[in-house]
Scaffold this active site. Structure first.
Site, short mmCIF file in Angstrom:
data_model
loop_
_atom_site.label_atom_id
_atom_site.label_comp_id
_atom_site.label_asym_id
_atom_site.label_seq_id
_atom_site.Cartn_x
_atom_site.Cartn_y
_atom_site.Cartn_z
N THR A 157 1.05 -1.21 0.00
CA THR A 157 -0.02 0.05 0.08
C THR A 157 0.89 1.19 -0.05
O THR A 157 2.10 1.33 0.34
CB THR A 157 -1.02 0.11 1.03
OG1 THR A 157 -0.09 -0.34 2.37
CG2 THR A 157 -2.08 -0.93 1.20
N SER A 159 0.64 3.93 1.87
CA SER A 159 1.15 4.27 3.24
C SER A 159 2.34 3.49 3.54
O SER A 159 3.44 4.25 4.18
CB SER A 159 0.01 4.09 4.12
OG SER A 159 -0.38 2.78 4.09
N TYR A 160 2.72 2.23 3.21
CA TYR A 160 3.65 1.53 3.61
C TYR A 160 4.94 2.02 2.56
O TYR A 160 6.02 2.38 3.21
CB TYR A 160 3.56 -0.08 3.32
CG TYR A 160 4.68 -0.78 3.70
CD1 TYR A 160 5.10 -1.08 5.12
CD2 TYR A 160 5.60 -1.35 2.66
CE1 TYR A 160 6.04 -1.94 5.39
CE2 TYR A 160 6.59 -2.14 3.15
CZ TYR A 160 6.76 -2.47 4.35
OH TYR A 160 7.97 -3.29 5.00
N VAL A 161 4.67 2.35 1.48
CA VAL A 161 5.84 2.72 0.73
C VAL A 161 6.11 4.36 0.96
O VAL A 161 7.60 4.58 1.16
CB VAL A 161 5.15 3.02 -0.97
CG1 VAL A 161 6.41 3.68 -1.63
CG2 VAL A 161 5.02 1.58 -1.53
N LYS A 164 8.18 3.95 4.41
CA LYS A 164 9.62 3.28 4.45
C LYS A 164 10.59 4.27 3.64
O LYS A 164 12.01 4.41 3.97
CB LYS A 164 9.60 1.96 3.32
CG LYS A 164 8.73 0.84 4.26
CD LYS A 164 9.78 0.63 5.53
CE LYS A 164 9.27 -0.64 6.40
NZ LYS A 164 10.03 -0.81 7.76
#
Length: 256
Positions: A157, A159-161, A164
């Site tokens: 998703t 948001s995770y990208v 990180k």
């Protein structure tokens, strides 16, 4: 080359240690001579891991905590100093991810949790680990677990990208700010790894397994121990001229 083990006499905190990369790192770091303080939210998993390490002749202390809570990370660092006298290093590895939903389909609560664990969690760790290292006056080495999602859109998703990407930026900024104090800060750009979290994600979206393995030049996922080996090197004095880097451990994913 010294006959000493890679992490001899180091005191190292490992977050997200109840399974996967964190648990593999705890076993490896202890075998390489470190006293490890392992932390995660699952008491039973942590206690079993610490007991396993001690049975093998290593030093391990388990502390249940949530990286998203600053007070918890303060308590983890305080316990490390109380038990072993100082803090030399950390693997800030705790993470949480989702996949299969686009930006407009992602709940605000999911966005908040992804950022709390993956970004605020690293921030909370640094906020309390760095003062302990400064107080000891011995320098130190901190490794933050990022991801190929920190440099590319991967199918996780957004948001995770985003989280990180931010971890890599935070790592570089901290490396710059604390280099004069002898503290090195690096990140790992980790590719698909067969962890408990990855297994759960694939169980909900089976097509992702082929997509993830296909992006690796080696056409496979990593074993958690392969990532732990890279983290051990960065935490050791053998990487003494390495700081501020985002080291790929990704089977060639980012090279392609």
């Amino acid at each position: 080359m010294s006959d000493l083990r890679l992490l001899e006499n180091k005191v190292i905190v490992i977050t997200g240690a109840s399974s996967g990369i964190g648990a593999a790192a705890a076993r490896l770091f202890a075998a390489e001579g470190a006293a490890v303080v392992v932390t995660a939210r699952r008491q039973g998993h942590l206690d079993a891991l610490a007991e396993e390490i001690r049975r093998r002749g290593g030093q391990a202390t388990a502390v249940v905590a949530d990286v998203a809570l600053s007070a918890d990370m303060a308590r983890v660092v305080a316990r490390a100093v109380e038990e072993y006298g100082r803090l030399d290093g950390a693997l800030n590895n705790a993470g949480w991810a989702t996949a299969g939903t686009r930006v407009h389909e992602t709940d605000d609560a999911v966005f908040d949790r992804v950022l709390d664990v993956n970004l605020r969690g690293v921030w909370n760790c640094l906020k309390h680990q760095l003062p302990a290292m400064l107080a000891a006056g011995r320098g130190g080495s901190i490794v933050n677990t990022a991801s190929v999602a920190g440099v590319l859109a991967t199918g996780a998703t957004a948001s995770y990208v985003a989280a990180k990407h931010a971890v890599i930026g935070l790592t570089k900024a901290a490396a710059d700010e604390y280099a004069a104090d002898g503290i090195r800060v690096n990140s790992l750009v980790v590719g698909s790894t067969r962890t408990e979290l990855m297994t759960d994600i694939i169980s909900h979206t089976p097509s992702l397994e082929e997509a993830f393995t296909g992006r690796s030049l080696q056409k496979r996922m990593a074993d958690p121990d392969e990532v732990a080996q890279a983290a051990a090197w960065l935490c050791s004095d053998r990487s003494s001229f390495v700081t501020g880097t985002a080291l790929p451990v990704d089977g060639g994913w980012t090279a392609a």
